[in-house]
Design an enzyme around this catalytic site. Structure first.
Site, PDB file in Angstrom:
ATOM      1  N   GLU A  85       0.839  -1.214   0.000  1.00 21.58           N
ATOM      2  CA  GLU A  85       0.000   0.000   0.000  1.00 21.58           C
ATOM      3  C   GLU A  85       0.871   1.260   0.000  1.00 21.58           C
ATOM      4  O   GLU A  85       0.558   2.236  -0.668  1.00 21.58           O
ATOM      5  CB  GLU A  85      -0.961   0.001   1.186  1.00 21.58           C
ATOM      6  N   TYR A  97      -1.055  -7.619 -11.484  1.00 25.26           N
ATOM      7  CA  TYR A  97      -0.146  -7.527 -10.336  1.00 25.26           C
ATOM      8  C   TYR A  97       1.186  -8.231 -10.614  1.00 25.26           C
ATOM      9  O   TYR A  97       2.254  -7.617 -10.616  1.00 25.26           O
ATOM     10  CB  TYR A  97      -0.776  -8.185  -9.093  1.00 25.26           C
TER      11      TYR A  97
END
Ligand SMILES: [Zn+2]
Length: 566
Positions: A271, A356
């Site tokens: 994050e 990803y």
């Protein structure tokens, strides 16, 4: 630059936000905003931002994915429009938690989740990642509650007043506007980091994230200045449906990463990495999602290497690559590309491991070809060059070609062709190789050495066990390694999958507790899916689901409902 100003009251009884949004606008004639499940009660237009006159508006037909366009007539000279509205209790962006769904069990709680196109269900705006806006907000709630946003927060250390103002002066795409309201407390971790959460989780969260400042500094050494001033983490209640959401200045994270041993903090590294890839340089469309996530996984691995060493980062990469290959085998070819065609589709459908992990692998392939030093200079320059912009895959390709003209890698193959290219880097993890050796011993009934194993090694061990375990083998594993009692959510999750598959009775109570206390989709969906594979299991899955579904986020609940209805 576009800007909005929110003024919203939080009604926990009715589960609605009501108030207004004011848009500072450019353009004339008319403007179309995205909305979903909103009740619009009026629109005013203004030239000076002081006096508003009612203006004509109409809500168009509702599209299941996109919602309803709100078309507003702009009288000559209009510079501001104010839309008065209420959200619906079923707003897909908002989860309204009853007290029993929180960690503290005393007060209700609200949080928003905007990515990819849910912000329109709590704010009427142009909800595309290609748009960047600044925002101000006034949030009114019960006097004993705190509100926090992806903006400047005053750390909420004084007594709550129930009336809060926020400013986000850096332009962000609409999906990064975020709000949480509840009995939220704050604890400082380092000079520019801290944690917000319910009192019940404050100590454990602060301990788990004690390396937060070091993480921000490590990322800065690699990728340049952190541009968002503070980096705080909101640890959400247990029903939070995803791992984390990179809301700027204030990451929202699942409490399932609080293990007591920091073994799952790579989620926070991920994050944090979004502070560069995603939040600073943003995908212009959801087909370009790999620009957000592929870069972020790459950056996450590098932060991890810096903090915990190459062995650990390579191990986590190797695990993810194995997961990617397993998922890719189940995907249609069109979804194996980095640039995914989402025409007429819900952008959620593009959320697989492909953007990803395949994305990160392509960047790793470039790094391996041109060398780390050169690649690091490239990636830093990329973040600087496109800072606070939203870009497409084609823009990335052109920039790469201009900056690294000698590159031989077939970038087009990576981006526009299905499957794994021949140029896929080989990631060799010594830590996993050691586990493979011990798995061999286990299968031959020889002594197994698990000393100093990291959580990810345990996961690899569990996943490598034979498919036909019997009851006594399951019991022996549990007696030797205490899996049913594991405090690590990832390990417990994989163990519970095995417990369902092999009908291991002593873990069934733990399974029911887990499904009743955790809402993270990554865990609960596969568990329900595994249960539903047998007729008895399906009956049980349905009973458990109807007992637990109000603890789950509406999106997670509807996903599981659909899969149990099949
Ligand atoms: Zn991400």
């Amino acid at each position: 630059m576009l800007a909005i100003e929110l003024d919203l009251s939080v009604d926990f009884e009715k589960k609605v936000l009501s108030g207004s949004v004011t848009h500072t606008i450019e353009g004339k004639g008319k403007i179309i905003l995205d909305t979903k499940d909103l009740k619009i009660s009026g629109v005013g237009a203004s030239i000076d931002g002081q006096a508003y006159k009612p203006t004509a508006y109409k809500l168009g037909a509702t599209d299941k994915i996109l919602g309803s366009p709100l078309e507003i007539t702009l009288p000559e000279g209009t510079k501001f429009i104010k839309v008065a509205y209420d959200t619906s209790p079923s707003s897909v962006a908002l989860q309204w938690l009853s007290p029993k769904q929180t960690a503290g069990k005393i007060s209700p709680y609200l949080y928003s989740q905007g990515e990819p196109i849910y912000t329109r269900s709590w704010i009427p705006l142009q909800d595309s990642p290609s748009i960047r806006i600044t925002y101000k907000a006034r949030i009114r709630t019960q006097p004993n509650f705190f509100a926090v946003m992806s903006a400047t927060n005053d750390q909420r250390t004084a007594a709550p007043t129930g009336d809060y103002s926020f400013t986000m002066s850096q332009a962000v795409p609409p999906y990064l506007i975020a709000l949480a309201v509840g009995e939220i407390q704050f604890r400082t971790i380092g000079g520019r980091t801290g944690v917000y959460t319910e009192k019940a989780m404050l100590d454990a969260s602060a301990r788990e994230f004690s390396d937060l400042d070091a993480m921000v500094s490590a990322a800065e050494r690699l990728f340049g200045t952190y541009r968002w001033e503070r980096y705080d983490v909101l640890v959400a209640p247990p029903g939070f449906p995803i791992g984390g959401m990179e809301n700027p200045r204030l990451t929202f994270a699942t409490p399932t990463i609080i293990t007591g041993d920091k073994s799952l903090v790579s989620l926070i590294a991920h994050e944090l990495a979004h502070s560069w890839s995603g939040n600073l340089v943003t995908n212009a469309t959801w087909s370009d999602f790999w620009l957000n996530e592929g870069f972020t996984v790459y950056v996450e691995r590098r932060i991890q290497e810096e903090l915990f060493g190459k062995q650990r980062s390579e191990m986590e990469f190797a695990i993810e690559i194995a997961e990617l290959k397993a998922e890719m085998a189940t995907l249609p070819e069109k979804d194996q590309l980095l640039y995914v065609d989402l025409k007429g589709r819900d952008p959620e459908e593009g959320v697989t491991l492909v953007p990803y992990i395949k994305g990160a692998l392509m960047l790793r392939a470039i790094e391996e070809e041109i060398g780390r030093e050169k690649f690091d200079a490239f990636i830093r320059a990329y973040f600087d060059h496109f800072a606070f912009q939203s870009i497409t895959t084609a823009t990335f390709e052109a920039y790469l070609k201009a900056q690294v003209p000698e590159l031989k890698l077939d970038v087009k193959e990576w981006i526009y062709k299905p499957g794994m290219p021949a140029s896929t880097p080989k990631i060799n993890s010594l830590l996993l190789n050691a586990v493979d050796e011990e798995l061999g011993n286990w299968k031959k009934n020889k002594p197994v050495n698990t000393r100093d194993w990291l959580a990810q090694q345990w996961l690899h061990f569990l996943r490598g066990l034979p498919a036909d375990l019997n009851a006594s083998q399951m019991a022996k594993l549990d007696a030797d390694y205490q899996f049913t009692k594991s405090k690590n959510s990832e390990i417990l999750d994989v163990w519970l999958m095995l417990a369902i598959r092999h009908k291991y009775a002593p873990a069934q109570a733990a399974l029911e507790t887990f499904l009743g206390s955790v809402g993270r989709q990554k865990f609960i969906k596969p568990l329900y899916q595994e249960l539903a594979k047998t007729a008895d299991g399906k009956v049980r899955a349905k009973a458990l689901f109807s007992k637990n579904k109000e603890n789950y986020h509406p999106i997670a609940a509807s996903l599981i409902e659909t899969l149990l209805a099949k």
